[in-house]
Design a protein around this motif. Sequence first.
Motif, short mmCIF file in Angstrom:
data_model
loop_
_atom_site.label_atom_id
_atom_site.label_comp_id
_atom_site.label_asym_id
_atom_site.label_seq_id
_atom_site.Cartn_x
_atom_site.Cartn_y
_atom_site.Cartn_z
N VAL A 50 0.67 -1.24 -0.08
CA VAL A 50 -0.03 0.01 0.17
C VAL A 50 0.94 1.14 0.04
CG1 VAL A 50 -1.81 0.99 1.36
CG2 VAL A 50 -1.94 -0.93 1.54
N GLY A 51 1.48 1.49 0.70
CA GLY A 51 2.96 2.48 1.05
C GLY A 51 3.14 2.92 -0.24
N GLN A 52 3.74 1.85 -1.10
CA GLN A 52 4.49 2.10 -2.47
C GLN A 52 3.34 2.22 -3.15
OE1 GLN A 52 7.81 0.93 -3.23
NE2 GLN A 52 7.31 2.48 -5.00
N ALA A 53 2.18 1.35 -2.96
CA ALA A 53 1.11 2.37 -4.28
C ALA A 53 1.58 3.74 -3.74
CB ALA A 53 0.00 1.19 -4.27
N VAL A 54 1.03 4.59 -3.19
CA VAL A 54 0.98 5.89 -2.33
C VAL A 54 2.56 6.74 -2.71
CG1 VAL A 54 0.47 7.28 -0.89
CG2 VAL A 54 -0.46 5.29 -0.69
N ASP A 55 3.64 6.20 -2.63
CA ASP A 55 4.40 6.83 -2.88
C ASP A 55 4.59 6.73 -4.40
OD1 ASP A 55 5.32 6.75 -0.65
OD2 ASP A 55 6.38 5.02 -0.76
N ASP A 56 4.52 5.42 -5.65
CA ASP A 56 4.01 5.26 -7.05
C ASP A 56 3.54 6.71 -7.27
OD1 ASP A 56 6.20 3.65 -7.17
OD2 ASP A 56 4.14 2.00 -7.64
N ALA A 57 1.89 6.80 -7.03
CA ALA A 57 1.12 7.86 -8.08
C ALA A 57 1.74 9.05 -7.06
CB ALA A 57 -0.46 7.74 -6.84
N ALA A 58 2.53 9.70 -5.79
CA ALA A 58 3.12 10.63 -5.89
C ALA A 58 4.12 10.91 -6.70
CB ALA A 58 3.88 10.43 -3.99
N ILE A 59 4.60 9.85 -6.95
CA ILE A 59 5.19 10.68 -7.89
C ILE A 59 5.13 10.71 -9.81
CG2 ILE A 59 7.57 9.05 -9.50
CD1 ILE A 59 8.15 7.44 -6.56
#
Length: 222
Positions: A50-59
């Motif tokens: 979940v954290g990675q998905a949030v990071d990817d969306a922010a990127i």
Amino acid sequence: MNALKTSLLASTIALALGATACNAQPAGSAADAAMTTASASAADDADRTVGQAVDDAAITASVKSRLLADERTKGFDINVDTVRGTVTLTGGADSLDAKLAAGKIAGEAEGVILVDNRLMVATEGSELRQDANTATASGEVREAMDEAGDSADDAWITSKVKAQLLADTAVKGTQIDVDTQANVVTLTGTADSAAARDMAIKIAANTKGVKNVIADQLLVKQ
């Protein structure tokens, strides 16, 4: 002496038995502990996913904003997709220099590990460029609208204007809603200053496909 040896031996045995008793666990307890560890590990993996998905969306959002804010790339149809920090760019660019600039801009965004630059270099309006633009959602919509004789899709215009307002340093802190009907953009909400309001209107008016901008309800904060 024998009594002393006997006492020491007894103490050693007692200590050994005590250690064995402390380390020994019933089979059920060991299994429960293993299951608890596995569950905790699975939960950690889920949190990381979940954290990675949030990071990817922010990127992705950051890269898009940068591309829209840069004079070399703001007019291009560039789709940005991020997976585990790897950014993939698809769509079209006017020149090799513009393509390389897009890759550099994307690579400078925080959190980006790698850039896969798949932009197609082709003259705007050419068949090759149209094929490249079908790699992006906006490109597909716009190509379909062009075939129907319309200049641009309302939803695409709204998305483009919003992204440009977010990317502009003078406007991004304001609360501006964007709505598009028949290629006419309506801006409502509040701007921090008269200059910010003027810039928001200018950005909307200069967006490809926009026929007119209505900003009667875009007010300046008192």
